[in-house]
Design a protein around this motif. Sequence first.
Motif, PDB file in Angstrom:
ATOM      1  N   GLN A   1       1.498   6.508  -6.517  1.00 23.43           N
ATOM      2  CA  GLN A   1       0.465   7.552  -6.985  1.00 23.43           C
ATOM      3  C   GLN A   1       0.939   9.150  -6.954  1.00 23.43           C
ATOM      4  O   GLN A   1       0.368  10.006  -7.651  1.00 23.43           O
ATOM      5  N   GLN A   2       1.672   9.302  -5.712  1.00 24.80           N
ATOM      6  CA  GLN A   2       2.232  10.589  -5.556  1.00 24.80           C
ATOM      7  C   GLN A   2       3.090  10.948  -6.526  1.00 24.80           C
ATOM      8  O   GLN A   2       3.326  12.137  -7.241  1.00 24.80           O
TER       9      GLN A   2
ATOM     10  N   ARG B   1       0.904   4.019  -2.716  1.00 29.01           N
ATOM     11  CA  ARG B   1       0.657   5.485  -2.355  1.00 29.01           C
ATOM     12  C   ARG B   1       1.915   6.516  -2.920  1.00 29.01           C
ATOM     13  O   ARG B   1       1.688   7.213  -3.404  1.00 29.01           O
TER      14      ARG B   1
ATOM     15  N   HIS C   1       0.781  -1.343   0.181  1.00 36.10           N
ATOM     16  CA  HIS C   1       0.228  -0.082   0.090  1.00 36.10           C
ATOM     17  C   HIS C   1       0.782   1.206   0.056  1.00 36.10           C
ATOM     18  O   HIS C   1       0.358   2.257  -0.599  1.00 36.10           O
ATOM     19  N   GLN C   2       2.083   1.151   0.608  1.00 37.74           N
ATOM     20  CA  GLN C   2       2.807   2.342   0.651  1.00 37.74           C
ATOM     21  C   GLN C   2       3.544   2.493  -0.728  1.00 37.74           C
ATOM     22  O   GLN C   2       3.600   3.719  -1.096  1.00 37.74           O
TER      23      GLN C   2
END
Length: 252
Positions: free
Chosen positions: A190-191, A187, A183-184
Amino acid sequence: RCPGTQLFMPPESLAENPVYGLELDIFSLGVVMLSVFTSTDPAPSEARVVQLPDGSQRPVPETERRDRDLEKLGPSHPARQLIISCLADQPELRPTAEAAHVELMEIAQRHTTADAASLHEAYTAVVDRMDAILENLQLQSRNVTHLATQVTTSVERITSMEDNITAMRGRLDRQQQQLEDHHQQLRDQQQQQQRQLQQVEQQLNTQTQQLQQDISTNVQLKLEQVEQRLSTQTQQLQQDISTNTQQQLEQV
C-alpha cells in the motif's frame, strides 16, 4: 484430620496436615491393649500441653495423659512395656506391626497356664485385632497402589494434553506470525502504491504545467505571427490605396 476416634489417636493425628500410616495404627493398638487388659474404656486427661513457669509450653506425653489407665494395668503386667512403647509420642519410636505381633505371641505363650487362661484370651483378642489391622493395611496398600496407577495414568493424559496444547499454541503462533507478515506485506504494498501514485501525480502535474506553458508559448507565437501578417497586409493595403489614389489624381 486422620480418620478415627480421638481417644485412640496419637498426637500427630491432630497436626494441620496429618499423614495416615502404620505408626498411627500401632498407637491405637497400644490403646486397645490397655483398654482390654484393664477392662475399661480409654480415659486420657484433656490437657495436651503444660504451661511452664517461664511462660513456654511443653506437650504432655501420652503415657502421662494415660497414667490412670497404666496405673490400673499395674507395674508388673507382662504387656506393660509393649503398651508403653506403642504409646510413644514419636512415631519412629513405636514398634513395627511385625515386632508387636511377635512380642504378643511370646507373651501369650509364656502365660498359657490355667491360672492365666483369661489373660491368654485377652492376648488372643489383641492378636486378632492386630491381624485385622494388618489386613486393613494390606487392603489400603492395594487401594493406594490402584490409586497411584490411576494418578499415573491421569498424569500421562494431562502430559499428553499439555503436549497437544503446546503444539496447538505453536501452530497458532506460526499462523499469527504469518498473518502479521501478510499484513506487513500489504502495508508495504500500500505504501509503495501510494508512493507510485504520488510520483504519477507529480509527473502529471509537471506534464500539465509543461503543456500549459507550451500552449501559452504557441498561442503567443501564433498571435505574433497573425499580428505581423495583419500589419504587413495593412501596410500593403495602405500602400495600394495610396498608389491608386495617386494614379487617379494624376488621371484627373
